[in-house]
Design a protein around this motif. Structure first.
Motif, PDB file in Angstrom:
ATOM      1  N   ARG A  99       5.052 -10.733  -3.593  1.00 24.85           N
ATOM      2  CA  ARG A  99       6.110 -11.723  -3.389  1.00 24.85           C
ATOM      3  C   ARG A  99       6.968 -11.908  -4.640  1.00 24.85           C
ATOM      4  NH1 ARG A  99       6.090 -17.215   0.006  1.00 24.85           N
ATOM      5  NH2 ARG A  99       8.195 -17.879  -0.548  1.00 24.85           N
ATOM      6  N   PRO A 100       6.369 -12.091  -5.838  1.00 25.14           N
ATOM      7  CA  PRO A 100       7.216 -12.232  -7.022  1.00 25.14           C
ATOM      8  C   PRO A 100       8.119 -11.016  -7.252  1.00 25.14           C
ATOM      9  CG  PRO A 100       5.002 -12.972  -7.526  1.00 25.14           C
ATOM     10  CD  PRO A 100       4.961 -12.333  -6.168  1.00 25.14           C
ATOM     11  N   MET A 101       7.602  -9.823  -6.998  1.00 21.07           N
ATOM     12  CA  MET A 101       8.430  -8.627  -7.179  1.00 21.07           C
ATOM     13  C   MET A 101       9.573  -8.622  -6.167  1.00 21.07           C
ATOM     14  SD  MET A 101       7.578  -4.573  -6.984  1.00 21.07           S
ATOM     15  CE  MET A 101       6.797  -4.457  -8.571  1.00 21.07           C
ATOM     16  N   ALA A 102       9.269  -8.937  -4.928  1.00 23.61           N
ATOM     17  CA  ALA A 102      10.302  -8.966  -3.897  1.00 23.61           C
ATOM     18  C   ALA A 102      11.335 -10.053  -4.187  1.00 23.61           C
ATOM     19  CB  ALA A 102       9.666  -9.182  -2.528  1.00 23.61           C
ATOM     20  N   ILE A 160       8.053   0.098  -1.416  1.00 30.35           N
ATOM     21  CA  ILE A 160       7.146  -0.387  -2.456  1.00 30.35           C
ATOM     22  C   ILE A 160       5.982  -1.090  -1.769  1.00 30.35           C
ATOM     23  CG2 ILE A 160       6.871  -1.955  -4.410  1.00 30.35           C
ATOM     24  CD1 ILE A 160       9.915  -1.614  -4.907  1.00 30.35           C
ATOM     25  N   LEU A 161       4.789  -0.654  -2.075  1.00 29.07           N
ATOM     26  CA  LEU A 161       3.589  -1.264  -1.505  1.00 29.07           C
ATOM     27  C   LEU A 161       2.866  -2.062  -2.582  1.00 29.07           C
ATOM     28  CD1 LEU A 161       2.193   1.821   0.442  1.00 29.07           C
ATOM     29  CD2 LEU A 161       3.612  -0.020   1.342  1.00 29.07           C
ATOM     30  N   MET A 162       2.453  -3.262  -2.246  1.00 25.00           N
ATOM     31  CA  MET A 162       1.616  -4.076  -3.125  1.00 25.00           C
ATOM     32  C   MET A 162       0.339  -4.375  -2.339  1.00 25.00           C
ATOM     33  SD  MET A 162       2.821  -4.648  -6.018  1.00 25.00           S
ATOM     34  CE  MET A 162       4.316  -4.104  -6.772  1.00 25.00           C
ATOM     35  N   LEU A 163      -0.588  -3.461  -2.450  1.00 28.22           N
ATOM     36  CA  LEU A 163      -1.840  -3.563  -1.711  1.00 28.22           C
ATOM     37  C   LEU A 163      -3.007  -3.519  -2.687  1.00 28.22           C
ATOM     38  CD1 LEU A 163      -0.801  -1.175   1.175  1.00 28.22           C
ATOM     39  CD2 LEU A 163      -0.972  -3.660   1.289  1.00 28.22           C
ATOM     40  N   PRO A 164      -4.179  -4.050  -2.287  1.00 33.99           N
ATOM     41  CA  PRO A 164      -5.300  -4.206  -3.221  1.00 33.99           C
ATOM     42  C   PRO A 164      -5.886  -2.940  -3.824  1.00 33.99           C
ATOM     43  CG  PRO A 164      -5.613  -5.594  -1.295  1.00 33.99           C
ATOM     44  CD  PRO A 164      -4.447  -4.708  -1.008  1.00 33.99           C
ATOM     45  N   ASN A 165      -5.876  -1.828  -3.080  1.00 32.20           N
ATOM     46  CA  ASN A 165      -6.481  -0.613  -3.632  1.00 32.20           C
ATOM     47  C   ASN A 165      -5.983   0.629  -2.885  1.00 32.20           C
ATOM     48  OD1 ASN A 165      -8.242  -0.066  -1.282  1.00 32.20           O
ATOM     49  ND2 ASN A 165      -9.370  -1.883  -1.958  1.00 32.20           N
ATOM     50  N   GLY A 166      -6.330   1.784  -3.422  1.00 27.70           N
ATOM     51  CA  GLY A 166      -5.869   3.044  -2.876  1.00 27.70           C
ATOM     52  C   GLY A 166      -6.321   3.315  -1.453  1.00 27.70           C
ATOM     53  N   THR A 167      -7.504   2.855  -1.112  1.00 28.53           N
ATOM     54  CA  THR A 167      -8.008   3.053   0.246  1.00 28.53           C
ATOM     55  C   THR A 167      -7.115   2.340   1.251  1.00 28.53           C
ATOM     56  OG1 THR A 167     -10.272   3.264  -0.573  1.00 28.53           O
ATOM     57  CG2 THR A 167     -10.003   2.710   1.759  1.00 28.53           C
ATOM     58  N   VAL A 224      -3.952   1.473   0.758  1.00 28.56           N
ATOM     59  CA  VAL A 224      -2.660   2.148   0.743  1.00 28.56           C
ATOM     60  C   VAL A 224      -2.712   3.357   1.680  1.00 28.56           C
ATOM     61  CG1 VAL A 224      -1.064   3.523  -0.650  1.00 28.56           C
ATOM     62  CG2 VAL A 224      -1.990   1.387  -1.567  1.00 28.56           C
ATOM     63  N   ARG A 225      -3.748   4.152   1.540  1.00 26.96           N
ATOM     64  CA  ARG A 225      -3.895   5.342   2.388  1.00 26.96           C
ATOM     65  C   ARG A 225      -3.966   4.956   3.864  1.00 26.96           C
ATOM     66  NH1 ARG A 225      -5.543  10.647   2.410  1.00 26.96           N
ATOM     67  NH2 ARG A 225      -6.960  11.245   4.077  1.00 26.96           N
ATOM     68  N   GLU A 226      -4.751   3.941   4.185  1.00 26.02           N
ATOM     69  CA  GLU A 226      -4.874   3.486   5.571  1.00 26.02           C
ATOM     70  C   GLU A 226      -3.509   3.027   6.102  1.00 26.02           C
ATOM     71  OE1 GLU A 226      -6.538  -0.463   7.617  1.00 26.02           O
ATOM     72  OE2 GLU A 226      -8.083   0.707   6.600  1.00 26.02           O
ATOM     73  N   PHE A 227      -2.799   2.263   5.310  1.00 29.05           N
ATOM     74  CA  PHE A 227      -1.484   1.775   5.734  1.00 29.05           C
ATOM     75  C   PHE A 227      -0.539   2.939   6.021  1.00 29.05           C
ATOM     76  CE2 PHE A 227       2.879   0.516   4.976  1.00 29.05           C
ATOM     77  CZ  PHE A 227       2.995  -0.604   5.765  1.00 29.05           C
ATOM     78  N   LEU A 228      -0.464   3.876   5.086  1.00 32.07           N
ATOM     79  CA  LEU A 228       0.477   4.983   5.239  1.00 32.07           C
ATOM     80  C   LEU A 228       0.102   5.935   6.362  1.00 32.07           C
ATOM     81  CD1 LEU A 228       1.214   5.820   1.506  1.00 32.07           C
ATOM     82  CD2 LEU A 228       2.712   4.652   3.141  1.00 32.07           C
ATOM     83  N   LEU A 229      -1.180   6.205   6.522  1.00 33.50           N
ATOM     84  CA  LEU A 229      -1.597   7.171   7.543  1.00 33.50           C
ATOM     85  C   LEU A 229      -1.773   6.560   8.915  1.00 33.50           C
ATOM     86  CD1 LEU A 229      -4.113   9.352   5.509  1.00 33.50           C
ATOM     87  CD2 LEU A 229      -1.710   9.813   6.048  1.00 33.50           C
ATOM     88  N   GLU A 230      -2.280   5.330   8.977  1.00 35.78           N
ATOM     89  CA  GLU A 230      -2.553   4.738  10.283  1.00 35.78           C
ATOM     90  C   GLU A 230      -1.432   3.831  10.756  1.00 35.78           C
ATOM     91  OE1 GLU A 230      -6.452   2.999  10.359  1.00 35.78           O
ATOM     92  OE2 GLU A 230      -7.337   4.733   9.374  1.00 35.78           O
ATOM     93  N   LYS A 231      -0.953   2.961   9.904  1.00 35.85           N
ATOM     94  CA  LYS A 231       0.077   2.008  10.325  1.00 35.85           C
ATOM     95  C   LYS A 231       1.443   2.653  10.433  1.00 35.85           C
ATOM     96  CE  LYS A 231      -2.655  -1.652  10.079  1.00 35.85           C
ATOM     97  NZ  LYS A 231      -3.293  -2.123  11.266  1.00 35.85           N
ATOM     98  N   MET A 232       1.758   3.543   9.491  1.00 34.82           N
ATOM     99  CA  MET A 232       3.070   4.188   9.493  1.00 34.82           C
ATOM    100  C   MET A 232       3.049   5.487  10.289  1.00 34.82           C
ATOM    101  SD  MET A 232       5.072   2.133   7.893  1.00 34.82           S
ATOM    102  CE  MET A 232       6.536   3.111   7.626  1.00 34.82           C
TER     103      MET A 232
END
Length: 70
Positions: A3-6, A51-58, A60-68
């Motif tokens: 949120r602060p970055m956005a 730009i993704l601000m997520l807790p960890n690489g796992t 991020v990977r789930e978001f990019l591969l499954e959600k997107m």
């Protein structure tokens, strides 16, 4: 951290399209900034920079591969 970055990006004049799984947080941000809130990660598809601000690489990977659908 997201949120602060956005908020900084919107204050700098950038067009921000935001998504959050927590719709309360998302709507709060959208109503206090110039950001556009979207209801689904699929609506983020036509952006120049993601730009993704997520807790960890796992997550991020789930978001990019499954959600997107990548």
């Amino acid at each position: 951290m997201g949120r602060p970055m956005a908020e900084n990006l919107t204050r700098a004049g950038y067009a921000v399209v935001a998504y959050d799984v927590d719709t309360t947080v998302l709507q709060s941000f959208a109503t206090t900034s110039t950001a556009e809130a979207v209801a689904s990660p699929h609506q983020l598809g036509d952006v120049d920079i993601l730009i993704l601000m997520l807790p960890n690489g796992t997550i991020v990977r789930e978001f990019l591969l499954e959600k997107m659908g990548g």
